[in-house]
Design a protein around this motif. Structure first.
Motif, PDB file in Angstrom:
ATOM      1  N   CYS A 162       2.347   2.732  -2.410  1.00 50.70           N
ATOM      2  CA  CYS A 162       2.069   3.522  -3.612  1.00 50.70           C
ATOM      3  C   CYS A 162       0.813   4.381  -3.434  1.00 50.70           C
ATOM      4  O   CYS A 162       0.776   5.532  -3.859  1.00 50.70           O
ATOM      5  N   ALA A 163      -0.202   3.839  -2.798  1.00 48.52           N
ATOM      6  CA  ALA A 163      -1.441   4.595  -2.579  1.00 48.52           C
ATOM      7  C   ALA A 163      -1.234   5.719  -1.572  1.00 48.52           C
ATOM      8  O   ALA A 163      -1.895   6.753  -1.655  1.00 48.52           O
ATOM      9  N   PRO A 197      -2.113   9.153  -3.851  1.00 45.69           N
ATOM     10  CA  PRO A 197      -3.546   8.879  -3.677  1.00 45.69           C
ATOM     11  C   PRO A 197      -4.422   9.463  -4.787  1.00 45.69           C
ATOM     12  O   PRO A 197      -5.562   9.036  -4.956  1.00 45.69           O
ATOM     13  N   GLY A 235       0.766  -1.246   0.000  1.00 46.77           N
ATOM     14  CA  GLY A 235       0.000   0.000   0.000  1.00 46.77           C
ATOM     15  C   GLY A 235       0.791   1.287   0.000  1.00 46.77           C
ATOM     16  O   GLY A 235       0.209   2.366   0.074  1.00 46.77           O
ATOM     17  N   LYS A 242      -6.823   4.496 -10.485  1.00 43.17           N
ATOM     18  CA  LYS A 242      -7.970   5.342 -10.822  1.00 43.17           C
ATOM     19  C   LYS A 242      -7.834   5.837 -12.251  1.00 43.17           C
ATOM     20  O   LYS A 242      -8.813   5.958 -12.970  1.00 43.17           O
ATOM     21  N   ILE A 245      -4.039   6.307  -7.277  1.00 38.84           N
ATOM     22  CA  ILE A 245      -4.076   4.917  -6.837  1.00 38.84           C
ATOM     23  C   ILE A 245      -4.952   4.767  -5.596  1.00 38.84           C
ATOM     24  O   ILE A 245      -4.785   5.482  -4.610  1.00 38.84           O
ATOM     25  N   ASP A 246      -5.886   3.823  -5.657  1.00 37.31           N
ATOM     26  CA  ASP A 246      -6.698   3.408  -4.509  1.00 37.31           C
ATOM     27  C   ASP A 246      -6.250   2.011  -4.110  1.00 37.31           C
ATOM     28  O   ASP A 246      -5.528   1.347  -4.853  1.00 37.31           O
ATOM     29  N   LEU A 247      -6.719   1.561  -2.968  1.00 39.80           N
ATOM     30  CA  LEU A 247      -6.471   0.182  -2.541  1.00 39.80           C
ATOM     31  C   LEU A 247      -7.784  -0.579  -2.515  1.00 39.80           C
ATOM     32  O   LEU A 247      -8.816  -0.028  -2.114  1.00 39.80           O
ATOM     33  N   PRO A 305      -3.236  -2.366  -4.913  1.00 37.79           N
ATOM     34  CA  PRO A 305      -3.508  -1.119  -5.624  1.00 37.79           C
ATOM     35  C   PRO A 305      -4.449  -1.298  -6.821  1.00 37.79           C
ATOM     36  O   PRO A 305      -4.407  -2.314  -7.517  1.00 37.79           O
TER      37      PRO A 305
END
Length: 70
Positions: free
Chosen positions: A20-21, A25, A18, A39, A28-30, A36
């Motif tokens: 990267c998110a 943000p 996580g 978006k 990228i969402d989780l 990941p």
């Protein structure tokens, strides 16, 4: 022809930590398991530095940016 950057995730290599998110943000969402989900693949100019930081920080090297031409 314009050059832009796009994000890619190697889902086999990713272990869902996580990071990267947290660092990106905006793009990228989780998911519910912590993996990941992009978006948006295209990295806007104003987020290029953040995207590079997220790619460099990935502990499994599962996040990449590629050049794309339009």
């Amino acid at each position: 022809m314009t050059r832009s950057r796009s994000l890619r995730i190697d889902r086999i290599t990713c272990t869902g930590q996580g990071l990267c998110a947290e660092l990106l943000p905006e793009l990228i969402d989780l998911d519910e398991w912590g993996y990941p989900v992009l978006k948006e693949r295209t990295v806007p100019d104003q987020l290029r530095a953040h995207a590079r930081r997220a790619v460099a920080a990935c502990p499994r090297l599962a996040l990449r940016t590629d050049r794309t031409f339009r």
